[in-house]
Motif scaffolding. Sequence first.
Motif, PDB file in Angstrom:
ATOM      1  N   VAL A  43      35.779  40.356  38.948  1.00  0.00           N
ATOM      2  CA  VAL A  43      36.789  41.123  38.095  1.00  0.00           C
ATOM      3  C   VAL A  43      37.557  41.989  38.618  1.00  0.00           C
ATOM      4  O   VAL A  43      38.876  42.337  38.209  1.00  0.00           O
ATOM      5  N   ASP A  44      37.073  42.583  39.756  1.00  0.00           N
ATOM      6  CA  ASP A  44      37.693  43.340  40.676  1.00  0.00           C
ATOM      7  C   ASP A  44      39.066  43.003  41.171  1.00  0.00           C
ATOM      8  O   ASP A  44      40.143  43.393  41.011  1.00  0.00           O
ATOM      9  N   TYR A  45      38.961  41.436  41.402  1.00  0.00           N
ATOM     10  CA  TYR A  45      40.013  40.808  42.103  1.00  0.00           C
ATOM     11  C   TYR A  45      41.114  40.607  41.092  1.00  0.00           C
ATOM     12  O   TYR A  45      42.457  40.900  41.204  1.00  0.00           O
ATOM     13  N   TYR A  46      40.655  40.096  39.924  1.00  0.00           N
ATOM     14  CA  TYR A  46      41.588  40.069  38.700  1.00  0.00           C
ATOM     15  C   TYR A  46      42.400  41.354  38.577  1.00  0.00           C
ATOM     16  O   TYR A  46      43.564  41.306  38.038  1.00  0.00           O
ATOM     17  N   GLU A  47      41.523  42.369  38.337  1.00  0.00           N
ATOM     18  CA  GLU A  47      42.164  43.504  37.976  1.00  0.00           C
ATOM     19  C   GLU A  47      43.264  44.089  39.156  1.00  0.00           C
ATOM     20  O   GLU A  47      44.590  44.406  38.851  1.00  0.00           O
TER      21      GLU A  47
END
Length: 816
Positions: A43-47
Amino acid sequence: MTRFLFSLILLVSISLSAQQLKSPSEFLGYELGTQFTRHHEVVDYYEYLAETAADKVKLTVYGETNERRPLILAYVSSAENLANLETIRQNHLKDIEGTGDASKAIVWLSYNVHGNESVSTEASMKTIYELLTQKSNYLENTVVIMDPCVNPDGRDRYVNWYNQFKNTPNQVDPNSKEHHEGWLSGRSNHYMFDLNRDWAWLTQIESQQRLKVFNQWLPHVHVDFHEQGVNSPYYFAPAAEPYHEVITDFQRDFQVTLGRNHAKYFDANGWFYFTKEVFDLLYPSYGDTYPIYNGAIGMTYEQGGSGQAGLGIKTAIGDTLTLTDRIDHHFTTGLSTVEVSSQNAGKLNEEFRKFHQNKDFKYKSYVLKGDKDKLDALKSLLEKHDIAYGDLSSGSYKGHSYGSGSNGNLSINKDGMVVSTDQPKGTLVKVLFEPNAKLSDSLTYDITAWSLPYAYGLDAVATSSSVASENERENISSSNIESGSYAYLTDWNSMEDARFLAALLNEGVRVRKADHPFTIEGKSFERGTLIITKGDNENKEDFIRTLQNIATKFNKNITSTTTGFVDSGKDFGSSSIQMITKPKVAVLSGGPTSTLRFGEIWHFFEQQLHYPLTVIDEEYADRVDLNEYDVLVLPDGRYGNYFNEDELTELKNWVRRGGKIIAMGGSIDALDGEKGFGIQKKKLEEEEGEENSPQPYKDWERERIKGAITGAIFKTKVDNTNPLAYGYGSDYFSLKLGSSAYEYLNNGNAVYLEQNTKPFSGFAGVDAQERISESLVYGVENHGRGQIIYMVDNPLFRGFWENGKLFFANALFMVD
């Protein structure tokens, strides 16, 4: 020179973009494929991408899992397309009505629906990065919707387990612990449901939340990324037979087009793959078939590996399969899918419009009637699918009768409804309601019958002419709860009634049940009727208010009566009007039980019945005092000799003292034979003179399925004087999932198959039909003051066979 300068500027632009964006490896701080990435890190990478490349990536949270992990979607396209995303969506949906002029391809990529098939989420990060950098030209006429992890709870369960038990460095020896997950694997979601079988039934919150967004887009192409056994090469489209008959020629042909493009890349790398085998397109609740029945090109891609592979594993031929290899394969087919879709955007839009034109199906309408609660349950499902329906209050309709399996009439004087194929979701309606799906091949990957009228226990006819619905009618409860009444009565026919009873018991309201039909004050009531008396609850504070609130919540019709003196039947003080005890229920988990079958029971109690359940794991079950519990549920599974002689003796003694066992599926084998219980397994007797010549090896699979039942619907007989069958009629349509069969009990046969019973819908081999002839489906055996309830068929299967659930509620509350 001008063209050269333009190309140079484009290359410099792509290069700068690539430099500005961090790759997954750069962002995560380790080379992708050398570790498993936890969901919050994904999720952090997509954010990060949505913030850094905001003109090309839009990130939304579409829901939350049972364990509170976010469910996210990334919309990826060119800056121009993303700025006009809503216009593109609206124009695309207009194509369903034939009024749009859409030109963009809509591609939806779903990753990690099975949590321990964990490579696909890793591949999703590599794929989105490549689309935003080196392959951004694909996005000029394409919107890519990416769900990086459909099943975050299952994925983190696997990743956390693997990180606990892996060697350092990782061990490729397949015997090492890191390649052997325990009973609770990461495949399923929190409630141990297989989300890849839940697209149509929508029993799980992940599916329900995802479908809301899916229906807002209805993509042209949908891919479901999976993994299979370690030693299997990669699988991609085209799929295997049987294809459902509604699948169009274009949908078939485009699978071939995509497959050939994938093969081009795999051939160049020397990677092995196969097509047209194993994975068919029939069962409607998969991530490939459900989108197909909504107009998409739906596909499953399968990489060898799954939860066994870890970061690397030695295969049967001595090669080492690494997580990096697995990522590359899914990355390649993902990009290839977007590439081909972009190249064929015009054709995809044209064929999407054609798909939604009016279909000339044999049956134009499905007319249904039955208990209001069952109709409401079906309506709720249809609304989740955006399927239109209408109400019917009167009329006689001719067509294929679901009850008889031949032509017949259905008369309605109240509580009827109609569902037509003349609507945007008409193809899906045909698939979900058809009496019997046409099979082009009996070798299938899943069940072959699922028709909703059978699943919801409704009388129905399929008509060859269109039936117009009436105006929507308001459902008004006629509860008549008067504080001065002697008793309050309500019927027992559905799961809504079971939820009403469970809520009363949870609030401390005392309830009785009628074991015989009766009439009182001119009204008739059937077995199972709930009787709530003022006298039983005189010490219950706010009794009337509590009863009124719960009745309102469940929209229950309550009849008040001023007396316990009946016109016919048993008076309310009779021993036949027994108090329903609030049972304390335990269920066995782990070891011998099936993870999925246990999950169905767990979900039934917590999310459907809303009744407390104690989970007892087999690791410490022998140290638990069963006398603390009234009911023990044994889920389906492989028990073998799980219970030793002493444990069987203790079980029998506990039942004699008043305990109740609900034995489901394979758990019955642990009780049958010479173990002190009355259940006996049937065996198939070979006919005298039957030819027993050797069969060619190539035919072994065809011979095997003669003894198999691949999810077929059978019409059974019901003894509704048995408390296990209260609320049912004289017949019940059961979804039979296998050919295991048991002899009739000496008494207590609540539901059973008669002689020479054939399936109403779905496939059953000839040997299997012979084996199950004259066999038990559901039954009760009394032992001392207790009972053993046998459930040969699974009434809770995947949570969608709505009409079977009352049997389980009866086992809890009515059988005593």
